[in-house]
Design an enzyme around this catalytic site. Structure first.
Site, PDB file in Angstrom:
ATOM      1  N   ASP A 207       0.804  -1.210   0.000  1.00 34.56           N
ATOM      2  CA  ASP A 207       0.000   0.000   0.000  1.00 34.56           C
ATOM      3  C   ASP A 207       0.845   1.273   0.000  1.00 34.56           C
ATOM      4  O   ASP A 207       0.703   2.130   0.852  1.00 34.56           O
ATOM      5  CB  ASP A 207      -0.908  -0.038   1.245  1.00 34.56           C
ATOM      6  CG  ASP A 207      -1.852   1.146   1.303  1.00 34.56           C
ATOM      7  OD1 ASP A 207      -2.278   1.603   0.233  1.00 34.56           O
ATOM      8  OD2 ASP A 207      -2.136   1.620   2.413  1.00 34.56           O
ATOM      9  N   GLU A 355       3.282  -8.248   6.878  1.00 36.20           N
ATOM     10  CA  GLU A 355       2.064  -8.928   6.441  1.00 36.20           C
ATOM     11  C   GLU A 355       2.279  -9.927   5.310  1.00 36.20           C
ATOM     12  O   GLU A 355       1.601  -9.868   4.274  1.00 36.20           O
ATOM     13  CB  GLU A 355       1.003  -7.896   6.042  1.00 36.20           C
ATOM     14  CG  GLU A 355       0.590  -7.004   7.195  1.00 36.20           C
ATOM     15  CD  GLU A 355      -0.569  -6.060   6.853  1.00 36.20           C
ATOM     16  OE1 GLU A 355      -0.929  -5.981   5.671  1.00 36.20           O
ATOM     17  OE2 GLU A 355      -1.081  -5.425   7.781  1.00 36.20           O
ATOM     18  N   TYR A 408      -7.127  -3.400  12.057  1.00 36.70           N
ATOM     19  CA  TYR A 408      -7.888  -2.198  11.693  1.00 36.70           C
ATOM     20  C   TYR A 408      -9.355  -2.348  12.060  1.00 36.70           C
ATOM     21  O   TYR A 408     -10.221  -2.289  11.198  1.00 36.70           O
ATOM     22  CB  TYR A 408      -7.700  -1.911  10.197  1.00 36.70           C
ATOM     23  CG  TYR A 408      -6.329  -1.361   9.903  1.00 36.70           C
ATOM     24  CD1 TYR A 408      -6.076  -0.001  10.011  1.00 36.70           C
ATOM     25  CD2 TYR A 408      -5.275  -2.199   9.558  1.00 36.70           C
ATOM     26  CE1 TYR A 408      -4.811   0.528   9.779  1.00 36.70           C
ATOM     27  CE2 TYR A 408      -4.008  -1.695   9.325  1.00 36.70           C
ATOM     28  CZ  TYR A 408      -3.783  -0.332   9.435  1.00 36.70           C
ATOM     29  OH  TYR A 408      -2.529   0.184   9.208  1.00 36.70           O
ATOM     30  N   GLU A 444       0.382  -1.651  13.936  1.00 44.66           N
ATOM     31  CA  GLU A 444      -0.407  -0.722  13.110  1.00 44.66           C
ATOM     32  C   GLU A 444      -1.825  -0.672  13.650  1.00 44.66           C
ATOM     33  O   GLU A 444      -2.384  -1.711  14.023  1.00 44.66           O
ATOM     34  CB  GLU A 444      -0.499  -1.179  11.643  1.00 44.66           C
ATOM     35  CG  GLU A 444       0.748  -0.975  10.832  1.00 44.66           C
ATOM     36  CD  GLU A 444       0.595  -1.375   9.367  1.00 44.66           C
ATOM     37  OE1 GLU A 444      -0.538  -1.307   8.834  1.00 44.66           O
ATOM     38  OE2 GLU A 444       1.611  -1.759   8.766  1.00 44.66           O
TER      39      GLU A 444
HETATM   40  C1  GCB Z   1      -1.478  -2.364   6.433  1.00 44.03           C
HETATM   41  C2  GCB Z   1      -0.188  -2.273   5.739  1.00 44.03           C
HETATM   42  C3  GCB Z   1       0.154  -0.857   5.333  1.00 44.03           C
HETATM   43  C4  GCB Z   1      -1.073  -0.148   4.802  1.00 44.03           C
HETATM   44  C5  GCB Z   1      -2.115  -0.113   5.892  1.00 44.03           C
HETATM   45  C6  GCB Z   1      -3.414   0.549   5.439  1.00 44.03           C
HETATM   46  O1  GCB Z   1      -1.770  -3.300   7.121  1.00 44.03           O
HETATM   47  O2  GCB Z   1       0.871  -2.828   6.462  1.00 44.03           O
HETATM   48  O3  GCB Z   1       1.166  -0.898   4.351  1.00 44.03           O
HETATM   49  O4  GCB Z   1      -0.775   1.139   4.355  1.00 44.03           O
HETATM   50  O5  GCB Z   1      -2.414  -1.404   6.265  1.00 44.03           O
HETATM   51  O6  GCB Z   1      -3.545   1.746   5.589  1.00 44.03           O
HETATM   52  O7  GCB Z   1      -4.271  -0.145   4.915  1.00 44.03           O
END
Ligand code: GCB
Length: 555
Positions: A207, A355, A408, A444
């Protein structure tokens, strides 16, 4: 000209640690000294992208043999910078294939005449495959962006009376394949009712925008012919004394310009970022998802910021990426990362991937091997990879020292349901800890936020939603922080560019700062939190601190 090739190890301190077994030669950061001179080659280079159908015209016509302008038109390209954002030619932004850089340099006479001087060409990074010619002579090749490489070019410059003008040509290919790091695939679109003949796209599985080019400094430097090739610093404790050991290998007897530099190295931006880290009270980051410039690592040492140093092992999303060629390359990349960064006190842990598809059996074996190799290179630091797999399915977690988790909640699912975060986070931590009994870092968490969007009660993409989501996470983190959760890393420090997609609005907007480094509301929330935690743990003997380290590898 004869050059000594013997390697002498001068042990100038007690050698307590037999590391660097697999590290071939050093990669010291070039610094001026009474015996070393540097000549930076940053500035304007001549540039051409090879737009030919097979992208190989440059090789067929041997563009490196003569000045680049003689084989066709060139444009000015600043170094360091990413070539994608500089030009108004849209084709360059998405260009995939070979691009050519060239620069002429006039060398000081002493460099070309004094045979006791070694002249080295050092390229801070070239993303992703590079071939270098000096005066038309094939000199150096390197695979993989984000890491420096260099060649002794003395024999090319010290060739008789005054060829003090040097022509450096660098061809760089940014194509990602199943065996590059990060990996990628090229897809030919063959439906001629929709696409012209030969049309292809580069698919990536990560990403961030695949910026490319000479994104870090290029320079020439000298050493004497007998020179220090490498230094390895290790530390230990004996009774109540701290010991610093070092092993030396001797060889031979301004203003922001964001948007326009891609991710080209930029001093004002770097200093601004460290000022923001200090303002926030943050004390750690991960180099997601590739090693950062050496100057960043030096700033971390100076500012007391600890770093999880991650290699470009990102986008390992497909089963075919876990093959032997990739494994071999991945190990080699870890060698280059450890070789470059081993002496930075800031580095507290190596991360071999972000990941990966770690639920696959093949990924389990692959990660086991890369982690073991990294440990053999540096037995003194913990090793991890960052997982977003389910705790029960992850095949790589048995091999890491610290579990790093990305999640997330209420962003990529359960949209808007902030009330679920605490429950889901507690479940995540409890499952992983029960299974592995290892320290955990939330590596994250975050929400996409467009600066200036407001809504109360909060809706997705507003500053209020980002703030509320972080608040919920913090409540969950605080429940475990004094037990086994040893770190939390917000995603992300600042907004950044990605490929275009319906889920990205001019890039990834999960920054707590905009790409121009202005704070969103969440930055103030984090600032309060980080300073509060810093103050709580300031005193070494406080209950808070000893509890925080319970069960941790670092005790
Ligand atoms: C993740 C990735 C990261 C992305 C992020 C996102 O899990 O490690 O590279 O930018 O999510 O914002 O979706």
């Amino acid at each position: 000209m004869a050059r000594g090739s013997a390697v002498a190890w001068a042990a100038l301190g007690p050698l307590l640690w037999g590391c660097a077994l697999g590290l071939q030669g050093g990669m010291l950061y070039p610094q001026e000294s009474p015996s070393r001179e540097c000549k930076e080659l940053d500035g304007l280079w001549s540039f051409r992208a090879d737009f030919s159908d097979n992208r190989r015209r440059g090789f067929e016509e041997q563009w490196y043999r003569r000045p680049l302008w003689e084989s066709g038109p060139t444009v000015d390209m600043p170094v360091p910078s990413s070539f994608n954002d500089i030009s108004q030619d849209w084709r360059l932004r998405h260009f995939v294939g070979w691009v050519w850089y060239e620069r002429e340099v006039i060398l000081p006479e002493r460099w070309t005449q004094d045979l006791r001087t070694r002249v080295v060409l050092r390229i801070g990074s070239a993303h992703s495959y590079a071939i270098v010619w000096v005066n038309g002579v094939d000199t150096l090749e390197h695979e993989g962006g984000y890491l420096p490489f260099e060649a002794d070019i003395s024999n090319l410059v010290q060739v008789g009376p005054l060829p003090s003008r040097l022509r450096i040509t660098i061809a760089i290919n940014n194509t990602l394949t199943p065996t590059t790091l990060p990996p990628g695939t090229i897809q030919y679109l063959t439906d001629t009712s929709k696409y012209p003949k030969g049309y292809f796209v580069q698919n990536t599985y990560f990403d961030f925008f695949n910026y490319a080019g000479l994104q870090r400094s290029v320079l020439l430097y000298t050493t004497p012919t007998t020179y220090i090739d490498d230094i390895t610093v290790t530390t230990s404790v004996e009774q109540d004394s701290g010991l610093v050991n070092y092993q030396i290998s001797v060889k031979g007897s301004n203003l922001f310009k964001l948007e326009i530099r891609g991710k080209g190295f930029d001093w004002p931006l770097l200093v601004k970022d460290f000022n923001l880290l200090r303002w926030l009270g943050a004390n750690a980051f991960r180099t997601s998802h590739y090693p950062y410039a050496e100057e960043v690592m030096q700033m971390c040492d100076r500012y007391g910021i600890v770093v999880i140093d991650e290699c470009p092992g990102v986008g390992l999303a497909l089963p075919q990426f876990f093959n032997n060629v990739s494994l071999h390359h991945h190990m080699q990349v870890m060698e280059e990362v450890v070789r470059r960064d081993k002496n930075h006190p800031a580095v507290v842990m190596w991360s071999v991937a972000n990941e990966p598809a770690s639920h696959l059996e093949s990924a389990g074996y692959y990660l086991k091997m890369v982690i073991a190799h990294t440990k053999s290179l540096d037995p003194s630091r913990p090793v991890t990879f960052v997982s977003n797999s389910n705790y029960a399915a992850d095949k790589g977690a048995p091999y890491v020292d610290v579990i790093c988790l990305n999640s997330y909640y209420s962003w990529y699912h359960d949209y808007g349901h902030l009330e679920l975060i605490q429950l889901q986070l507690a479940t995540q931590f409890e499952n992983w800890y029960k299974k592995y009994q290892k320290p955990i870092i939330q590596s994250e968490y975050g929400a996409e936020t467009i600066a200036g969007f407001h809504q109360d009660p909060p809706l997705m993409f507003t500053e209020e939603y980002q703030k509320s989501l972080l608040e919920q996470y913090h409540l969950g983190l605080d429940q475990k922080r004094r037990k086994y959760v040893v770190g939390e890393l917000i995603w992300n420090f600042a907004d950044f560019m990605t490929e275009q997609s319906p889920t990205r609005v001019l890039g990834n907007k999960k920054g707590i700062f905009t790409r121009q480094r202005q704070p969103k509301s969440a930055a103030f929330l984090l600032r309060e939190r980080y300073w509060k935690i810093a103050n709580e743990t300031r005193y070494p003997h406080s209950v808070a601190k000893s509890q925080c380290l319970e069960n941790s590898l670092f005790t």
